[in-house]
Scaffold this motif. Structure first.
Motif, PDB file in Angstrom:
ATOM      1  N   LEU A  78      48.685  44.983  29.421  1.00  0.00           N
ATOM      2  CA  LEU A  78      49.592  44.956  30.563  1.00  0.00           C
ATOM      3  C   LEU A  78      49.405  46.155  31.480  1.00  0.00           C
ATOM      4  O   LEU A  78      50.063  46.248  32.525  1.00  0.00           O
ATOM      5  CB  LEU A  78      51.044  44.916  30.065  1.00  0.00           C
ATOM      6  CG  LEU A  78      51.425  43.688  29.222  1.00  0.00           C
ATOM      7  CD1 LEU A  78      52.855  43.823  28.706  1.00  0.00           C
ATOM      8  CD2 LEU A  78      51.270  42.407  30.033  1.00  0.00           C
ATOM      9  N   GLN A  79      48.508  47.088  31.086  1.00  0.00           N
ATOM     10  CA  GLN A  79      48.213  48.286  31.870  1.00  0.00           C
ATOM     11  C   GLN A  79      49.501  49.068  32.164  1.00  0.00           C
ATOM     12  O   GLN A  79      49.838  49.366  33.312  1.00  0.00           O
ATOM     13  CB  GLN A  79      47.493  47.925  33.172  1.00  0.00           C
ATOM     14  CG  GLN A  79      46.134  47.272  32.954  1.00  0.00           C
ATOM     15  CD  GLN A  79      45.407  46.965  34.255  1.00  0.00           C
ATOM     16  OE1 GLN A  79      45.994  46.893  35.316  1.00  0.00           O
ATOM     17  NE2 GLN A  79      44.096  46.788  34.148  1.00  0.00           N
ATOM     18  N   ILE A  80      50.204  49.405  31.076  1.00  0.00           N
ATOM     19  CA  ILE A  80      51.458  50.146  31.201  1.00  0.00           C
ATOM     20  C   ILE A  80      51.337  51.485  30.486  1.00  0.00           C
ATOM     21  O   ILE A  80      50.448  51.687  29.653  1.00  0.00           O
ATOM     22  CB  ILE A  80      52.644  49.353  30.622  1.00  0.00           C
ATOM     23  CG1 ILE A  80      52.400  49.014  29.146  1.00  0.00           C
ATOM     24  CG2 ILE A  80      52.889  48.084  31.431  1.00  0.00           C
ATOM     25  CD1 ILE A  80      53.553  48.303  28.475  1.00  0.00           C
ATOM     26  N   TYR A  81      52.241  52.374  30.809  1.00  0.00           N
ATOM     27  CA  TYR A  81      52.266  53.714  30.225  1.00  0.00           C
ATOM     28  C   TYR A  81      53.216  53.739  29.018  1.00  0.00           C
ATOM     29  O   TYR A  81      54.026  52.833  28.828  1.00  0.00           O
ATOM     30  CB  TYR A  81      52.702  54.735  31.270  1.00  0.00           C
ATOM     31  CG  TYR A  81      51.763  54.834  32.445  1.00  0.00           C
ATOM     32  CD1 TYR A  81      50.568  55.525  32.330  1.00  0.00           C
ATOM     33  CD2 TYR A  81      52.079  54.229  33.664  1.00  0.00           C
ATOM     34  CE1 TYR A  81      49.687  55.623  33.404  1.00  0.00           C
ATOM     35  CE2 TYR A  81      51.220  54.315  34.743  1.00  0.00           C
ATOM     36  CZ  TYR A  81      50.020  55.015  34.604  1.00  0.00           C
ATOM     37  OH  TYR A  81      49.154  55.101  35.664  1.00  0.00           O
ATOM     38  N   PRO A  82      53.141  54.781  28.200  1.00  0.00           N
ATOM     39  CA  PRO A  82      54.036  54.872  27.034  1.00  0.00           C
ATOM     40  C   PRO A  82      55.516  54.754  27.394  1.00  0.00           C
ATOM     41  O   PRO A  82      56.290  54.152  26.654  1.00  0.00           O
ATOM     42  CB  PRO A  82      53.705  56.252  26.452  1.00  0.00           C
ATOM     43  CG  PRO A  82      52.276  56.476  26.826  1.00  0.00           C
ATOM     44  CD  PRO A  82      52.129  55.868  28.190  1.00  0.00           C
ATOM     45  N   ALA A  83      55.911  55.335  28.536  1.00  0.00           N
ATOM     46  CA  ALA A  83      57.310  55.253  28.929  1.00  0.00           C
ATOM     47  C   ALA A  83      57.723  53.803  29.179  1.00  0.00           C
ATOM     48  O   ALA A  83      58.835  53.380  28.831  1.00  0.00           O
ATOM     49  CB  ALA A  83      57.563  56.087  30.183  1.00  0.00           C
ATOM     50  N   GLN A  84      56.823  53.019  29.781  1.00  0.00           N
ATOM     51  CA  GLN A  84      57.124  51.609  30.011  1.00  0.00           C
ATOM     52  C   GLN A  84      57.156  50.822  28.708  1.00  0.00           C
ATOM     53  O   GLN A  84      57.949  49.890  28.552  1.00  0.00           O
ATOM     54  CB  GLN A  84      56.087  51.011  30.968  1.00  0.00           C
ATOM     55  CG  GLN A  84      56.161  51.573  32.378  1.00  0.00           C
ATOM     56  CD  GLN A  84      54.993  51.116  33.236  1.00  0.00           C
ATOM     57  OE1 GLN A  84      53.830  51.440  32.955  1.00  0.00           O
ATOM     58  NE2 GLN A  84      55.300  50.360  34.282  1.00  0.00           N
ATOM     59  N   PHE A  85      56.306  51.200  27.785  1.00  0.00           N
ATOM     60  CA  PHE A  85      56.353  50.565  26.470  1.00  0.00           C
ATOM     61  C   PHE A  85      57.684  50.869  25.782  1.00  0.00           C
ATOM     62  O   PHE A  85      58.261  50.012  25.111  1.00  0.00           O
ATOM     63  CB  PHE A  85      55.192  51.059  25.603  1.00  0.00           C
ATOM     64  CG  PHE A  85      55.235  50.551  24.188  1.00  0.00           C
ATOM     65  CD1 PHE A  85      55.085  49.204  23.921  1.00  0.00           C
ATOM     66  CD2 PHE A  85      55.444  51.420  23.132  1.00  0.00           C
ATOM     67  CE1 PHE A  85      55.135  48.727  22.608  1.00  0.00           C
ATOM     68  CE2 PHE A  85      55.494  50.961  21.828  1.00  0.00           C
ATOM     69  CZ  PHE A  85      55.339  49.611  21.563  1.00  0.00           C
ATOM     70  N   GLY A  86      58.191  52.077  25.990  1.00  0.00           N
ATOM     71  CA  GLY A  86      59.493  52.424  25.439  1.00  0.00           C
ATOM     72  C   GLY A  86      60.598  51.541  26.006  1.00  0.00           C
ATOM     73  O   GLY A  86      61.562  51.208  25.303  1.00  0.00           O
ATOM     74  N   VAL A  87      60.460  51.143  27.271  1.00  0.00           N
ATOM     75  CA  VAL A  87      61.448  50.246  27.877  1.00  0.00           C
ATOM     76  C   VAL A  87      61.419  48.883  27.191  1.00  0.00           C
ATOM     77  O   VAL A  87      62.464  48.253  26.994  1.00  0.00           O
ATOM     78  CB  VAL A  87      61.177  50.100  29.390  1.00  0.00           C
ATOM     79  CG1 VAL A  87      62.070  49.016  30.000  1.00  0.00           C
ATOM     80  CG2 VAL A  87      61.397  51.422  30.099  1.00  0.00           C
ATOM     81  N   ILE A  88      60.233  48.408  26.822  1.00  0.00           N
ATOM     82  CA  ILE A  88      60.122  47.126  26.123  1.00  0.00           C
ATOM     83  C   ILE A  88      60.922  47.157  24.823  1.00  0.00           C
ATOM     84  O   ILE A  88      61.622  46.203  24.475  1.00  0.00           O
ATOM     85  CB  ILE A  88      58.641  46.787  25.835  1.00  0.00           C
ATOM     86  CG1 ILE A  88      57.887  46.553  27.143  1.00  0.00           C
ATOM     87  CG2 ILE A  88      58.528  45.555  24.935  1.00  0.00           C
ATOM     88  CD1 ILE A  88      56.398  46.322  26.955  1.00  0.00           C
ATOM     89  N   ILE A  89      60.843  48.271  24.111  1.00  0.00           N
ATOM     90  CA  ILE A  89      61.563  48.393  22.834  1.00  0.00           C
ATOM     91  C   ILE A  89      63.061  48.588  23.070  1.00  0.00           C
ATOM     92  O   ILE A  89      63.897  47.902  22.480  1.00  0.00           O
ATOM     93  CB  ILE A  89      60.997  49.564  22.017  1.00  0.00           C
ATOM     94  CG1 ILE A  89      59.543  49.285  21.633  1.00  0.00           C
ATOM     95  CG2 ILE A  89      61.843  49.799  20.762  1.00  0.00           C
ATOM     96  CD1 ILE A  89      58.868  50.411  20.893  1.00  0.00           C
ATOM     97  N   SER A  90      63.415  49.513  23.961  1.00  0.00           N
ATOM     98  CA  SER A  90      64.826  49.843  24.153  1.00  0.00           C
ATOM     99  C   SER A  90      65.598  48.726  24.840  1.00  0.00           C
ATOM    100  O   SER A  90      66.816  48.612  24.659  1.00  0.00           O
ATOM    101  CB  SER A  90      64.958  51.135  24.964  1.00  0.00           C
ATOM    102  OG  SER A  90      64.379  50.989  26.241  1.00  0.00           O
TER     103      SER A  90
END
Length: 435
Positions: free
Chosen positions: A49-61
């Motif tokens: 998805l070409q996302i950054y770690p912070a955006q991955f954190g949004v997926i989880i949270s």
């Protein structure tokens, strides 16, 4: 003939109860795998998805936040409906959300799908415990709760490793689609295996806001909530960072990480039913006070672990998971018995919401204390371990403050008898049609 028929009805009811637990455990399995599988799929999600770690954190949270909000809303209205109807609706919504996760083509749509999945899935856990409380009397509730916890064990042993394997070989979409399809049988069986569980319907016509206020103003409810919040804050101040600690500080390889969940799942699968039976036989509080200190010790041991062989680290991680789940069995049985039956659904929905919120608080506490050195090792993790152990010690006192609510111990027996009568009537109707 009447005696024989009564015996047959009793055997049928017992099989029906076993099938109810099987369905609840199956749904527990799908919800846990859905939540946990996102983390090992992180590298692939960020790459695809070409996302950054912070955006991955949004997926989880996003899942956790949606679950917390939905749980609070549901706690004010859920007791207005039959348990079976509510459970089926929530499960259907959860499976649809999981399917949408697998079909999401973009990051933004995946976040939306995770919000939908969390909103439904976050309430399912509380509703499953409400059904356990309705179907099983207090003296058999610990064993039923232990059986329900096998869903967590199976998710660790088989669900997460299999999902990771599917994602690695076929893409991150496949585990979600597969999980949605795997959840259909339990959804289809529910109306045939589960009684309506509607004896509480119509007993309260309070405004939803008043119902919510009363849920959080009862002193015994607050004690039960405090117990669960303490447990979740302690656990999640440590658990989210264990994999990073074991890789960076202990030397475990990323490939070996899946073995951690397998070891923990196997031990949990073996010990959870035993803990449940002991809780029923010797008392929930007594067994809790025996098992919980073990988890406190393991928090300290794991967070202070020096470099050791991978097998030692995996074994210790498995033991810690077994203790952690083991303490939740008597704790949840006590919490379930702390509320009147007519308020059980709303109370446990609120409890589920608080679990998710407390998990986020615990993770934030751990994240605020832990730092990462230049060589990739975690620092101050031992301090977090002591905090988790301290929270566990505090829970020993809180557990002793929770009381069994009036009618909570005997209501399940009445519902069980009602379900038996319903089963007997169904059997009679079938016999008449056949003749």
């Amino acid at each position: 003939m009447q005696v024989e028929g009564a015996s047959d009805d009793g055997a049928f009811q017992r099989r029906r109860e076993q099938l109810v637990v099987l369905i609840l455990a199956a749904v527990q399995f799908t919800t846990i795998v859905d939540f946990m599988i996102v983390m090992p799929l992180g590298p692939q999600l960020m790459r695809s998805l070409q996302i950054y770690p912070a955006q991955f954190g949004v997926i989880i949270s996003s899942y956790t936040f949606a679950a917390g909000v939905a749980g609070l809303i549901a706690s004010s209205v859920v007791d207005r409906f039959a348990r079976r109807t509510t459970f089926m609706t929530l499960n259907a919504g959860f499976l649809l959300g999981t399917l949408c996760c697998g079909l999401a083509p973009t990051y933004e749509l995946l976040v939306v799908a995770r919000i939908v999945t969390g909103a439904f899935g976050g309430i399912l856990g509380g509703m499953a415990m409400a059904i356990i409380g309705d179907v099983f009397p207090e003296q058999r509730r610990g064993r039923a709760t232990g059986s329900l916890m096998t869903g967590f064990a199976l998710a660790s042993v088989a669900g997460v490793p299999l999902g990771q394997l599917l994602g690695t070989n076929f893409g991150w979409h496949v585990p979600f689609v597969t999980l949605a399809i795997a959840g259909i049988p339990a959804l289809v069986l529910t109306p045939f295996a589960m009684p309506a569980l509607d004896t509480h319907v119509g007993k309260s016509h309070e405004h939803p806001l008043r119902s919510l206020i009363e849920t959080f103003s009862d002193a015994n409810h607050l004690k039960a909530f405090a117990l669960i919040v303490t447990l979740m804050v302690g656990s999640f101040s440590v658990f989210p960072y264990l994999s990073v600690f074991l890789v960076g500080n202990i030397g475990i390889t990323e490939i070996q990480l899946s073995l951690l969940y397998v070891a923990g799942g196997v031990l949990t699968l073996a010990t959870a039913p035993v803990v449940g039976r002991l809780a029923d036989r010797h008392g929930k509080l007594k067994i809790y006070r025996i098992v919980a200190p073990g988890s406190a010790v393991m928090f300290v041991v794991l967070t202070h672990l020096p470099p050791v062989h991978a097998a030692v680290a995996i074994a210790l991680f498995g033991v810690m998971m077994a203790f952690n789940v083991g303490r939740m069995i008597p704790a949840m049985a006590m919490v379930t018995s702390s509320v009147e039956p007519r308020r059980r659904g709303g109370f446990l929905s609120a409890n589920s919401s608080l679990q998710h919120i407390a998990s986020g608080i615990g993770a934030s506490i751990g994240g605020a204390i832990i730092s990462k050195s230049a060589d990739g090792k975690l620092e101050h993790f031992g301090t977090v371990g002591w905090i988790a152990a301290g929270a566990t010690v505090l829970s020993l006192w809180l557990a002793g403050r929770v009381r069994v609510a009036d009618g909570a111990a005997t209501s399940a027996e009445a519902i069980s008898l009602a379900a038996a009568a319903e089963a007997s009537a169904d059997a009679g109707e079938t016999l008449i049609e056949a003749t």
